[in-house]
Design an enzyme around this catalytic site. Structure first.
Site, PDB file in Angstrom:
ATOM      1  N   ASP A  69       7.167   9.472   6.846  1.00 41.64           N
ATOM      2  CA  ASP A  69       7.872   8.272   7.320  1.00 41.64           C
ATOM      3  C   ASP A  69       9.370   8.425   7.023  1.00 41.64           C
ATOM      4  O   ASP A  69       9.794   9.292   6.251  1.00 41.64           O
ATOM      5  CB  ASP A  69       7.290   7.002   6.678  1.00 41.64           C
TER       6      ASP A  69
HETATM    7  C1  BGC Z   1       8.565   2.562   9.401  1.00 42.84           C
HETATM    8  C2  BGC Z   1       7.623   3.207  10.387  1.00 42.84           C
HETATM    9  C3  BGC Z   1       8.345   3.483  11.684  1.00 42.84           C
HETATM   10  C4  BGC Z   1       9.566   4.335  11.401  1.00 42.84           C
HETATM   11  C5  BGC Z   1      10.333   4.739  12.641  1.00 42.84           C
HETATM   12  C6  BGC Z   1       9.884   3.298   9.273  1.00 42.84           C
HETATM   13  O1  BGC Z   1      10.800   2.538   8.564  1.00 42.84           O
HETATM   14  O2  BGC Z   1       7.926   2.466   8.140  1.00 42.84           O
HETATM   15  O3  BGC Z   1       6.510   2.403  10.584  1.00 42.84           O
HETATM   16  O4  BGC Z   1       7.488   4.087  12.591  1.00 42.84           O
HETATM   17  O5  BGC Z   1      10.427   3.619  10.534  1.00 42.84           O
HETATM   18  O6  BGC Z   1      10.975   3.683  13.222  1.00 42.84           O
END
Ligand code: BGC
Length: 761
Positions: free
Chosen positions: A283
């Site tokens: 992530d």
């Molecule tokens: C989130 C994810 C998301 C990613 C990309 C992160 O902050 O936890 O769920 O897919 O950002 O936007």
């Protein structure tokens, strides 16, 4: 342009003999040869490039990104959904040393250009066809915009509404979440990833993000392996079994080891036990965060730890290119480990059909104006899913549905907010295209002049909350008029109306990533408004817009009728009007228990029994209870009313079963009211005695039936041996002989049960 056409043609001819078919067993071998060949030509630097997923913006300007792409240093891009940027990037990727196309990703969470209800709302439909529709339309729109992959579905089970990301998931239950996750994967990815409309799914956040202690965002999780395998890991597994080719790793630590550094989770469970063969994506920022977690000493160490655990792709990568070559040279990680990760990416690109046609989803004619055009939206589908997501929580004296001839006072800070109705994670949607409740109601009534409107109150009087909501952009406007003046105006129009419809709840930014709360009641400003409206003596319909279960016992008493509408998306206002005026008979059911008060959390239906179940005598003393609160939530899991009523009874085809047989549950349903309506028949099971304590009941099936007034119908379920399995005292997944209770009902509190015995042989 000519150059691009020529390149496309080159790719087409070059790859025609290799990629003419789907990857069946023969083409699987061809794929292997192709990727082996490609890998043998790639430098370590280029292999690392494939593991880098970056977002253009900030320091990484488009021009810098283009240069890096051409150098073979980037494998995929996320957060760009604008042509011609995408085509331009692909063009440069095809000039990279090995001409490896890049892929484009985006968070397509609950819709894309057309915004559907937030996922908690989609789950409230308890309707597989509605879930499928939302997923299918989202994928169609996203792929038409050139996207190849999304970071969805999010299937983190959560039983703690303090956590803001509750809004993104499908609620508290493993079965319902698994069904929703499975459908998202099937409908988004389609049969073949090379389908032009296929959007690769990324099931997230693996694992246990929804179980953060205290509901506090990014906090740690700690859970027995039994609970994990029995409940929390189930939906991820279901999405992977459905074929999800990508997994995103959770930001939190799981039993003391951050998921991003967790070899047990990412390699032993995911790869070795579940045989997942897709890509594992970290992530945003997760690799750097391993230093804060205290499992890596510096960025280079963090890269080592992540790779060793089983991360393939680094989202928003800062460090892979910088440190992997050095780490390989030092022997801290092996080139084989990088080859393996790179192979996962190349295989995905191959299956996406990118090598055979890198421009397969791109359309350079799609300018910005066309991109946001209203006629690209799927309004009808969005309206249908939205109205199915609405849950009727109360309807005293059948005050709903309303007549279209009544004088209606529409009041409240959420009545006319285009931004809020879209909900969080709706980046490709446009607020100006959304229909607010006020607009929907005005369109639905016979005479729009019979509808009056007042803002009534700010969402909150708390300046800190506004600072929080508007930190990066102004999403929630503050009305500077004195609070009493706004209430007086609202009361004035309420007095002149036949009925008051009050829109209250949360701003969309209150139910988002990084939006944990400890107090789940309505803000004081809204409570004050509702009290004043109640005082007018006019019938009061409270329409809730919020992204999580709230504590609503006061409002429940005040309201004559109450609707939970979540954040319903682009067509939200029309959908609300459909339900208010009875053009759609509400059929939604809660996917999560609504606590009576915050102190009960976690409160969920599938809990274990205790040695001292709650007693009713002697004030319940020495039985499991609170002396200042009920044990039960205000609204239970699975709950939702209709404008009609249903009667149900059921029978089992046998009182015994064994390994090779099954039991059929026949449910007779009758619409005993005066309106056509849909009922969700819910099937729960309890394993009464086993080697470990089993929940008081668990959802194992649900089916919908639509009946005309006084019509009768039948719903059938089949209980199979495998559905009786659980993780026993030795952590084996088995069914144990003995007594089982089968419950049928319209929500999880049902006590209507029949019993059967699973025989030893
Ligand atoms: C989130 C994810 C998301 C990613 C990309 C992160 O902050 O936890 O769920 O897919 O950002 O936007």
């Amino acid at each position: 342009m000519m150059k691009k056409l020529a390149l496309s043609l080159f790719f087409l001819i070059f790859s025609m003999h290799l990629f003419a078919q789907e990857p069946d067993s023969e083409t699987k071998a061809e794929k292997r040869v192709f990727i082996d060949n490609l890998l043998s030509k790639m430098t370590l630097q280029e292999k690392v490039g494939q593991l880098r997923l970056v977002s253009v913006g900030g320091d990484l300007t488009l021009s810098k990104a283009l240069d890096q792409i051409e150098a073979g240093e980037i494998g995929g891009i996320f957060n760009t959904v604008v042509e011609p940027d995408l085509s331009q990037m692909q063009e440069r990727a095809l000039k990279s040393p090995n001409k490896i196309p890049i892929y484009f990703g985006f968070d397509v969470i609950h819709g894309h250009r057309t915004v559907f209800p937030i996922n908690l709302g989609i789950a409230s439909t308890w309707d597989r066809s509605a879930i499928a529709k939302a997923a299918e339309v989202s994928a169609d729109e996203a792929t038409s915009d050139g996207l190849n992959i999304t970071w969805a579905p999010m299937v983190d089970i959560t039983r703690d509404p303090r956590w803001g990301r509750v809004s993104e998931g499908f609620g508290e239950d493993p079965y319902l979440s698994s069904e929703a996750g499975r459908i998202f994967v099937e409908k988004m990815q389609k049969q073949s990833l090379s389908d032009k409309k296929s959007l690769v799914t990324t099931v997230k956040h693996f694992a246990l993000y929804g179980a953060v202690e205290g509901g506090r965002e990014y906090n740690s999780t700690d859970m027995s392996e039994r609970k994990m395998f029995q409940e929390y890991l189930v939906p991820y597994k279901a999405a992977i079994d459905a074929g999800s080719r990508s997994v995103m790793v959770s930001l939190v630590s799981v039993n003391g080891i951050p998921a991003t550094a967790n070899h047990w989770l990412l390699t032993e469970v995911l790869r070795n036990q579940w045989h997942f063969d897709g890509v594992v994506v970290s992530d945003h920022g997760a690799i750097r965060e391993l230093i804060n977690h205290g499992v890596a000493s510096d960025p280079k160490d963090a890269v080592r730890v992540a790779i060793k655990a089983g991360i393939d792709i680094s989202m928003n990568d800062e460090y892979f290119l910088q440190f992997i070559p050095e780490l390989v040279k030092e022997g801290a990680i092996t080139e084989e480990e990088i080859n393996r990760a790179c192979r996962h990416v190349l295989e995905l690109k191959y299956d996406m059909g990118l090598f055979s046609d890198p421009y397969r989803k791109l359309d350079p004619k799609l300018d910005i104006e066309t991109m946001f055009a209203d006629d690209r939206l799927h309004r009808e589908e969005a309206r249908d899913v939205a109205r199915r997501s609405i849950v009727l929580l109360k309807n005293a004296n059948e005050i709903l549905p309303l007549s279209k001839n009544k004088k209606i006072a529409v009041i409240g800070p959420l009545s006319d907010s285009k931004r809020d109705i879209l909900g969080s994670w709706s980046g490709a949607g446009r607020a100006n295209l959304a229909v607010t409740p006020l607009e929907g109601i005005k369109r639905a009534v016979n005479n729009p002049k019979s509808v009056s409107y007042a803002f009534g109150a700010n969402l909150s009087d708390d300046a800190n909350l506004y600072r929080f909501l508007n930190l990066y952009e102004e999403t929630t406007k503050f009305d500077h008029r004195p609070a009493d003046q706004m209430i007086a105006e609202a009361v004035g129009i309420a007095k002149k109306a036949d009925v008051v419809v009050a829109f209250v709840g949360e701003a969309e930014g209150m139910a988002h990533e990084s939006s944990s709360r400890t107090d789940l009641s309505l803000q004081a400003s809204q409570k004050k408004l509702l009290k004043a409206l109640k005082k007018t003596g006019k019938p009061l319909v409270i329409v809730l817009m919020n992204g999580r279960p709230l504590t609503l016992s006061e409002e429940y008493t005040q309201a004559d009728a109450m609707l939970e509408t979540w954040f319903l998306g682009t067509e939200g206002g029309n959908a609300i009007a459909d339900v208010l005026f009875g053009d759609y008979n509400p059929s939604g059911k809660l996917p999560m228990s609504f606590p009576d008060n915050v102190g009960q959390i976690p409160v969920y239906y599938s809990h274990l029994n205790t040695g001292r179940p709650r007693g009713t005598e002697n004030m319940g003393k020495y039985t499991t209870s609170y002396f200042d609160s009920p044990n039960e939530p205000l609204f239970p899991f699975g709950f939702g009313l209709s404008y009609t009523n249903f009667a149900m009874d059921f029978s089992l085809s046998s009182s015994e079963m064994n390994k090779n047989s099954e039991i059929v549950v026949n449910v007779n349903v009758e619409n005993i009211g005066n309106k056509e309506g849909m009922q969700t028949v819910q099937l729960y099971l309890q394993d009464v005695t086993a080697s470990v304590s089993r929940p008081v009941k668990e959802l194992i099936g649900f089916e919908n039936i639509t009946l005309k007034p006084h019509e009768k119908g039948e719903v059938k379920f089949v209980i199979k041996y495998d559905m009786l399995k659980f993780w026993n005292d030795k952590m084996q997944y088995v069914a144990e002989p003995g007594k089982f209770n089968v419950f049928i009902g319209s929500d999880s509190t049902t006590q209507d049960k029949k019993t059967f015995t699973l025989l030893d042989k």
